[in-house]
Design an enzyme around this catalytic site. Sequence first.
Site, mmCIF file in Angstrom:
data_model
loop_
_atom_site.group_PDB
_atom_site.id
_atom_site.type_symbol
_atom_site.label_atom_id
_atom_site.label_comp_id
_atom_site.label_asym_id
_atom_site.label_seq_id
_atom_site.Cartn_x
_atom_site.Cartn_y
_atom_site.Cartn_z
ATOM 1 N N HIS A 14 0.832 -1.204 0.000
ATOM 2 C CA HIS A 14 0.000 0.000 0.000
ATOM 3 C C HIS A 14 0.870 1.259 0.000
ATOM 4 O O HIS A 14 1.571 1.539 0.960
ATOM 5 C CB HIS A 14 -0.887 -0.023 1.254
ATOM 6 C CG HIS A 14 -1.852 1.095 1.358
ATOM 7 N ND1 HIS A 14 -1.785 2.037 2.356
ATOM 8 C CD2 HIS A 14 -2.923 1.423 0.597
ATOM 9 C CE1 HIS A 14 -2.776 2.892 2.214
ATOM 10 N NE2 HIS A 14 -3.476 2.551 1.154
ATOM 11 N N GLU A 41 0.624 -0.874 -4.784
ATOM 12 C CA GLU A 41 -0.565 -0.028 -4.865
ATOM 13 C C GLU A 41 -0.161 1.427 -4.914
ATOM 14 O O GLU A 41 0.770 1.841 -4.212
ATOM 15 C CB GLU A 41 -1.464 -0.270 -3.647
ATOM 16 C CG GLU A 41 -2.800 0.447 -3.673
ATOM 17 C CD GLU A 41 -2.778 1.857 -3.078
ATOM 18 O OE1 GLU A 41 -3.783 2.585 -3.237
ATOM 19 O OE2 GLU A 41 -1.761 2.217 -2.449
ATOM 20 N N ASP A 43 -1.865 5.664 -5.692
ATOM 21 C CA ASP A 43 -2.952 6.579 -6.036
ATOM 22 C C ASP A 43 -2.443 7.511 -7.119
ATOM 23 O O ASP A 43 -1.262 7.898 -7.101
ATOM 24 C CB ASP A 43 -3.368 7.417 -4.819
ATOM 25 C CG ASP A 43 -3.729 6.541 -3.631
ATOM 26 O OD1 ASP A 43 -4.790 5.923 -3.666
ATOM 27 O OD2 ASP A 43 -2.934 6.494 -2.664
ATOM 28 N N HIS A 56 -1.534 10.682 -2.697
ATOM 29 C CA HIS A 56 -2.835 10.286 -2.154
ATOM 30 C C HIS A 56 -3.752 11.482 -1.917
ATOM 31 O O HIS A 56 -4.893 11.508 -2.381
ATOM 32 C CB HIS A 56 -2.653 9.521 -0.837
ATOM 33 C CG HIS A 56 -3.953 9.176 -0.171
ATOM 34 N ND1 HIS A 56 -4.572 10.009 0.729
ATOM 35 C CD2 HIS A 56 -4.750 8.081 -0.292
ATOM 36 C CE1 HIS A 56 -5.698 9.454 1.138
ATOM 37 N NE2 HIS A 56 -5.829 8.286 0.533
ATOM 38 N N GLU A 125 -5.069 3.294 -8.049
ATOM 39 C CA GLU A 125 -6.327 3.899 -7.615
ATOM 40 C C GLU A 125 -6.492 5.300 -8.189
ATOM 41 O O GLU A 125 -5.622 6.149 -8.025
ATOM 42 C CB GLU A 125 -6.411 3.967 -6.089
ATOM 43 C CG GLU A 125 -7.710 4.594 -5.608
ATOM 44 C CD GLU A 125 -7.799 4.750 -4.104
ATOM 45 O OE1 GLU A 125 -8.652 5.541 -3.642
ATOM 46 O OE2 GLU A 125 -7.029 4.102 -3.388
#
Length: 268
Positions: A14, A41, A43, A56, A125
């Site tokens: 993450h 992962e 963003d 993020h 994401e």
Amino acid sequence: MTHARQHSIRVVAHRGASEEAPEHTLAAYVKAIEDGADALECDVRLTADGHLVCVHDRRVNRTSNGRGAVSALELADLAALDFGSWKDRYESPDWGDPEYTSVLTLERLLELVADAGRPVGLAIETKHPTRWAGQVEERLVRQLRRFGLADPATPEESAVRIMSFSARSLHRVAAAVPTVPTVYLTQFVSPRLRDGRLPAGSRIAGPSIRILRSNPTFVERAHRAGHEVHVWTVDDPDDVDLCVRLGVDAIITNRPRQVLSQLGRTPL
């Protein structure tokens, strides 16, 4: 719990190995690859001059020495900021090359994965709401095509997952690249989705660990509806054990090395 089940769960780093290194920096992703994470992962947000960057928050205030909204800053503005010193401001660790704590573009992260020397997946994401509406998805698909990641023969062969809390964003992605799997992220279980169904354009359920704690049958219902379950953000050992017992397909964690160890997998 079976040994085979433990080993079948994918471990997704993450924001990189973000417990040990500053989130969304090259340092964090290099560490995650070294730790043996199955996937990374990130963003993505769009800068004022059209670059996708791994940040993020809507603003850079928390994770850099600057201020302002990502969407109002150009890439050169972001490149002048330090995205590393906030992590351990008292110890002020030396992260080495400034590139390791500069703003990270999605393009640079894709290059890192391409050069990893082993298969490493990506869970990207899209952040919403955004002033750029569908431009984020459009640019994202364009980047994936440049790296040969946009058109796998089947979803099972895809190295990429696109995630979002926005069903509309996932619908856009599914329309543009139908075989790239999409993950519908949720903080709470909507009454209309309690039977395990997902919005149109979504293939994979992405519940928070809070949902599994309070609704442990969610995983079974999602599986019965034909969906994998990728859970975020799982750092506590008891939560890892819960995920194993419930049979989730992927654990998204800030601590990939520790989770791999708990699952009985020796980091590479």
